[in-house]
Design a protein around this motif. Sequence first.
Motif, PDB file in Angstrom:
ATOM      1  N   HIS A  17     -43.116 -30.498  23.354  1.00 42.81           N
ATOM      2  CA  HIS A  17     -42.191 -31.338  24.376  1.00 42.81           C
ATOM      3  C   HIS A  17     -42.992 -32.395  25.407  1.00 42.81           C
ATOM      4  CE1 HIS A  17     -39.803 -32.281  28.167  1.00 42.81           C
ATOM      5  NE2 HIS A  17     -38.624 -32.340  27.029  1.00 42.81           N
ATOM      6  N   LYS A  18     -44.301 -31.655  25.959  1.00 45.32           N
ATOM      7  CA  LYS A  18     -44.981 -32.625  26.801  1.00 45.32           C
ATOM      8  C   LYS A  18     -45.278 -33.913  26.610  1.00 45.32           C
ATOM      9  CE  LYS A  18     -49.367 -30.597  25.247  1.00 45.32           C
ATOM     10  NZ  LYS A  18     -50.330 -29.819  25.554  1.00 45.32           N
ATOM     11  N   TYR A  19     -45.510 -34.090  25.244  1.00 45.61           N
ATOM     12  CA  TYR A  19     -45.770 -35.544  24.655  1.00 45.61           C
ATOM     13  C   TYR A  19     -44.577 -36.663  24.988  1.00 45.61           C
ATOM     14  CZ  TYR A  19     -50.025 -33.060  23.382  1.00 45.61           C
ATOM     15  OH  TYR A  19     -51.406 -32.502  23.257  1.00 45.61           O
ATOM     16  N   PHE A  20     -43.538 -36.027  25.193  1.00 43.48           N
ATOM     17  CA  PHE A  20     -42.248 -36.987  25.240  1.00 43.48           C
ATOM     18  C   PHE A  20     -42.665 -37.806  26.460  1.00 43.48           C
ATOM     19  CE2 PHE A  20     -39.910 -34.279  22.304  1.00 43.48           C
ATOM     20  CZ  PHE A  20     -39.667 -35.250  21.599  1.00 43.48           C
ATOM     21  N   LYS A  21     -43.451 -37.621  27.612  1.00 44.21           N
ATOM     22  CA  LYS A  21     -43.777 -38.157  28.688  1.00 44.21           C
ATOM     23  C   LYS A  21     -44.179 -39.539  28.389  1.00 44.21           C
ATOM     24  CE  LYS A  21     -43.978 -34.067  31.543  1.00 44.21           C
ATOM     25  NZ  LYS A  21     -44.788 -33.184  32.516  1.00 44.21           N
ATOM     26  N   GLU A  22     -44.673 -39.797  27.450  1.00 42.95           N
ATOM     27  CA  GLU A  22     -45.372 -41.120  27.104  1.00 42.95           C
ATOM     28  C   GLU A  22     -44.437 -41.894  25.967  1.00 42.95           C
ATOM     29  OE1 GLU A  22     -49.542 -40.875  25.837  1.00 42.95           O
ATOM     30  OE2 GLU A  22     -49.538 -38.683  26.126  1.00 42.95           O
ATOM     31  N   ASN A  23     -43.380 -41.381  25.794  1.00 47.16           N
ATOM     32  CA  ASN A  23     -42.372 -42.231  25.138  1.00 47.16           C
ATOM     33  C   ASN A  23     -41.637 -42.892  25.833  1.00 47.16           C
ATOM     34  OD1 ASN A  23     -39.567 -42.672  23.997  1.00 47.16           O
ATOM     35  ND2 ASN A  23     -40.311 -41.363  22.146  1.00 47.16           N
ATOM     36  N   PRO A  24     -41.322 -44.405  25.535  1.00 46.29           N
ATOM     37  CA  PRO A  24     -40.712 -45.426  26.523  1.00 46.29           C
ATOM     38  C   PRO A  24     -39.434 -45.133  26.798  1.00 46.29           C
ATOM     39  CG  PRO A  24     -42.049 -46.511  24.503  1.00 46.29           C
ATOM     40  CD  PRO A  24     -41.993 -44.978  24.345  1.00 46.29           C
ATOM     41  N   ASP A  25     -38.687 -44.134  26.026  1.00 44.39           N
ATOM     42  CA  ASP A  25     -37.406 -44.024  26.405  1.00 44.39           C
ATOM     43  C   ASP A  25     -37.230 -42.749  27.257  1.00 44.39           C
ATOM     44  OD1 ASP A  25     -36.518 -45.527  24.467  1.00 44.39           O
ATOM     45  OD2 ASP A  25     -36.066 -44.248  22.941  1.00 44.39           O
ATOM     46  N   TYR A  26     -38.305 -42.160  27.505  1.00 39.54           N
ATOM     47  CA  TYR A  26     -38.596 -41.045  28.603  1.00 39.54           C
ATOM     48  C   TYR A  26     -37.812 -41.162  30.014  1.00 39.54           C
ATOM     49  CZ  TYR A  26     -39.974 -36.434  30.555  1.00 39.54           C
ATOM     50  OH  TYR A  26     -40.074 -35.327  31.572  1.00 39.54           O
ATOM     51  N   ASP A  27     -38.131 -42.291  30.543  1.00 35.21           N
ATOM     52  CA  ASP A  27     -37.900 -42.697  31.746  1.00 35.21           C
ATOM     53  C   ASP A  27     -36.662 -43.903  31.661  1.00 35.21           C
ATOM     54  OD1 ASP A  27     -39.718 -41.038  33.335  1.00 35.21           O
ATOM     55  OD2 ASP A  27     -41.201 -42.663  32.686  1.00 35.21           O
ATOM     56  N   ASN A  28     -36.012 -44.055  30.568  1.00 33.57           N
ATOM     57  CA  ASN A  28     -35.037 -45.048  30.436  1.00 33.57           C
ATOM     58  C   ASN A  28     -33.663 -44.387  30.874  1.00 33.57           C
ATOM     59  OD1 ASN A  28     -32.846 -46.885  29.818  1.00 33.57           O
ATOM     60  ND2 ASN A  28     -34.171 -47.483  27.952  1.00 33.57           N
ATOM     61  N   PRO A  29     -32.975 -44.852  32.167  1.00 33.03           N
ATOM     62  CA  PRO A  29     -31.621 -44.116  32.510  1.00 33.03           C
ATOM     63  C   PRO A  29     -30.582 -44.241  31.389  1.00 33.03           C
ATOM     64  CG  PRO A  29     -32.098 -46.134  33.639  1.00 33.03           C
ATOM     65  CD  PRO A  29     -33.476 -45.872  32.811  1.00 33.03           C
ATOM     66  N   SER A  30     -30.694 -44.974  30.601  1.00 31.81           N
ATOM     67  CA  SER A  30     -29.635 -45.067  29.578  1.00 31.81           C
ATOM     68  C   SER A  30     -29.918 -44.089  28.457  1.00 31.81           C
ATOM     69  CB  SER A  30     -29.620 -46.412  28.754  1.00 31.81           C
ATOM     70  OG  SER A  30     -29.339 -47.298  29.703  1.00 31.81           O
ATOM     71  N   TYR A  31     -31.034 -43.492  28.614  1.00 31.98           N
ATOM     72  CA  TYR A  31     -31.536 -42.513  27.511  1.00 31.98           C
ATOM     73  C   TYR A  31     -31.995 -40.912  27.806  1.00 31.98           C
ATOM     74  CZ  TYR A  31     -31.712 -46.845  24.684  1.00 31.98           C
ATOM     75  OH  TYR A  31     -31.286 -48.005  24.114  1.00 31.98           O
ATOM     76  N   ASN A  32     -32.117 -40.984  29.156  1.00 34.27           N
ATOM     77  CA  ASN A  32     -32.801 -39.730  29.419  1.00 34.27           C
ATOM     78  C   ASN A  32     -31.610 -38.655  30.163  1.00 34.27           C
ATOM     79  OD1 ASN A  32     -32.351 -40.787  32.051  1.00 34.27           O
ATOM     80  ND2 ASN A  32     -34.523 -40.887  32.551  1.00 34.27           N
ATOM     81  N   SER A  33     -30.467 -38.820  29.846  1.00 33.62           N
ATOM     82  CA  SER A  33     -29.476 -38.010  30.541  1.00 33.62           C
ATOM     83  C   SER A  33     -29.022 -36.928  29.577  1.00 33.62           C
ATOM     84  CB  SER A  33     -28.235 -38.430  30.949  1.00 33.62           C
ATOM     85  OG  SER A  33     -27.643 -39.192  30.310  1.00 33.62           O
ATOM     86  N   LYS A  34     -28.497 -35.945  29.627  1.00 27.73           N
ATOM     87  CA  LYS A  34     -27.618 -35.071  28.613  1.00 27.73           C
ATOM     88  C   LYS A  34     -27.002 -35.471  27.772  1.00 27.73           C
ATOM     89  CE  LYS A  34     -25.056 -30.703  28.189  1.00 27.73           C
ATOM     90  NZ  LYS A  34     -24.238 -29.734  28.902  1.00 27.73           N
ATOM     91  N   TYR A  35     -26.340 -36.504  27.928  1.00 32.15           N
ATOM     92  CA  TYR A  35     -25.559 -36.995  26.886  1.00 32.15           C
ATOM     93  C   TYR A  35     -26.114 -38.399  26.552  1.00 32.15           C
ATOM     94  CZ  TYR A  35     -21.990 -33.439  27.674  1.00 32.15           C
ATOM     95  OH  TYR A  35     -21.297 -32.529  27.770  1.00 32.15           O
ATOM     96  N   GLY A  36     -26.784 -39.228  27.234  1.00 28.45           N
ATOM     97  CA  GLY A  36     -27.212 -40.494  26.801  1.00 28.45           C
ATOM     98  C   GLY A  36     -26.079 -41.362  26.529  1.00 28.45           C
ATOM     99  N   ILE A  37     -26.451 -41.964  25.257  1.00 32.13           N
ATOM    100  CA  ILE A  37     -25.243 -42.815  24.776  1.00 32.13           C
ATOM    101  C   ILE A  37     -24.451 -42.206  24.055  1.00 32.13           C
ATOM    102  CG2 ILE A  37     -27.139 -44.576  24.577  1.00 32.13           C
ATOM    103  CD1 ILE A  37     -27.557 -44.129  21.667  1.00 32.13           C
ATOM    104  N   TYR A  38     -24.391 -40.965  23.835  1.00 31.09           N
ATOM    105  CA  TYR A  38     -23.398 -40.154  23.276  1.00 31.09           C
ATOM    106  C   TYR A  38     -22.220 -39.442  24.191  1.00 31.09           C
ATOM    107  CZ  TYR A  38     -27.317 -40.381  20.341  1.00 31.09           C
ATOM    108  OH  TYR A  38     -28.335 -41.178  19.382  1.00 31.09           O
ATOM    109  N   THR A  39     -21.319 -38.835  23.569  1.00 26.98           N
ATOM    110  CA  THR A  39     -20.119 -38.337  24.268  1.00 26.98           C
ATOM    111  C   THR A  39     -20.284 -36.704  23.743  1.00 26.98           C
ATOM    112  OG1 THR A  39     -18.464 -39.072  22.936  1.00 26.98           O
ATOM    113  CG2 THR A  39     -18.662 -40.341  24.492  1.00 26.98           C
ATOM    114  N   GLU A  40     -19.516 -35.802  24.619  1.00 23.97           N
ATOM    115  CA  GLU A  40     -19.177 -34.540  24.077  1.00 23.97           C
ATOM    116  C   GLU A  40     -18.441 -34.657  22.882  1.00 23.97           C
ATOM    117  OE1 GLU A  40     -18.238 -30.220  26.090  1.00 23.97           O
ATOM    118  OE2 GLU A  40     -17.942 -32.107  27.243  1.00 23.97           O
TER     119      GLU A  40
END
Length: 341
Positions: free
Chosen positions: A184-207
């Motif tokens: 998992h540690k290597y995700f820190k270098e993924n451009p989406d890692y710090d993107n607020p649209s993508y880095n929450s529990k649900y991101g672009i999805y819904t429960e």
Amino acid sequence: MTILIDRHSDQNDAGDEIVEKNQGNGKEEETELVLDAGFEAPHTNSFGRTFRDYDAESERRRGVEEFYRVNHIGQTVDFVRKMREEYEKLNRTEMSIWECCELLNEFIDESDPDLDEPQIEHLLQTAEAIRKDYPDEDWLHLTGLIHDLGKVLLHSSFGELPQWAVVGDTFPVGCAFDESIVHHKYFKENPDYDNPSYNSKYGIYTEGCGLDNVLMSWGHDDYMYLVAKENQTTLPSAGLFIIRYHSFYALHKSEAYKHLMNNEDRENMKWLKVFNKYDLYSKSKVRVNVEEVKPYYLSLTNKVVCIYFKMCFQILYSKLWSMPASLIGVYYIICSIFRPS
């Protein structure tokens, strides 16, 4: 590639049991498909180590870790969308299921710490182990045979994608990367890692949105899923679920991302759990006699072709009323030669 299966299985909610109902003489016969089904998982892999141990010292460890470093950096929402848009066209080449299997003889999965044999060996080991325990579930045998065929993406005929974009554990993109994902540690270098649209529990999805609506990291699983769907396969939904999510270990091993599942996903998970132990624990240095088992799997694919032609004739017959008179005569000539029994 067209994959058609004419057998469907019903599922119930009784824990991890799956019940198949067969109609015969007006009576229903129920057969329980139990998860262990007599299959004894070995304690060690083909290298004498525990399965999926990414920390064990071995010749493959560094290569596997480097694979996941590159994979975790490159698998972004934009990349996945680009790959799906490109490959859902299915305009690369045409070949039979068995030709695809033989094509995989050229490749070894760099992400797999448990096996360094050509991929056709893994396909047959999986399918044969399932066939032994579930002899009547031919759709599951075929799913075992084709589940990794998407790895043809490594071949020049299919774009010759790098291994990080074809193999390895899969995971959702567009929401937070769960810590249960290997390396998992290597995700820190993924451009989406710090993107607020993508880095929450649900991101672009819904429960409960359903996994079918979730973008998964691009690779052989999603590609084979697209191939099957676009060819209008009649594999049961559980077969498609197995194909797309058999590498989604964060879900079926760590139970991450369950908040995105719907009821159909939860039902199909029962089949995935049946399948997963054969996919993982059948890996062995013991080679399958290809020529010995080939006739059986060719018979499955031949059966598929027969079903396909039968469906075509049924469709043609239903459209007779709209055919020009000259074509109706041609239709009857064709039927007299090729009509399925």
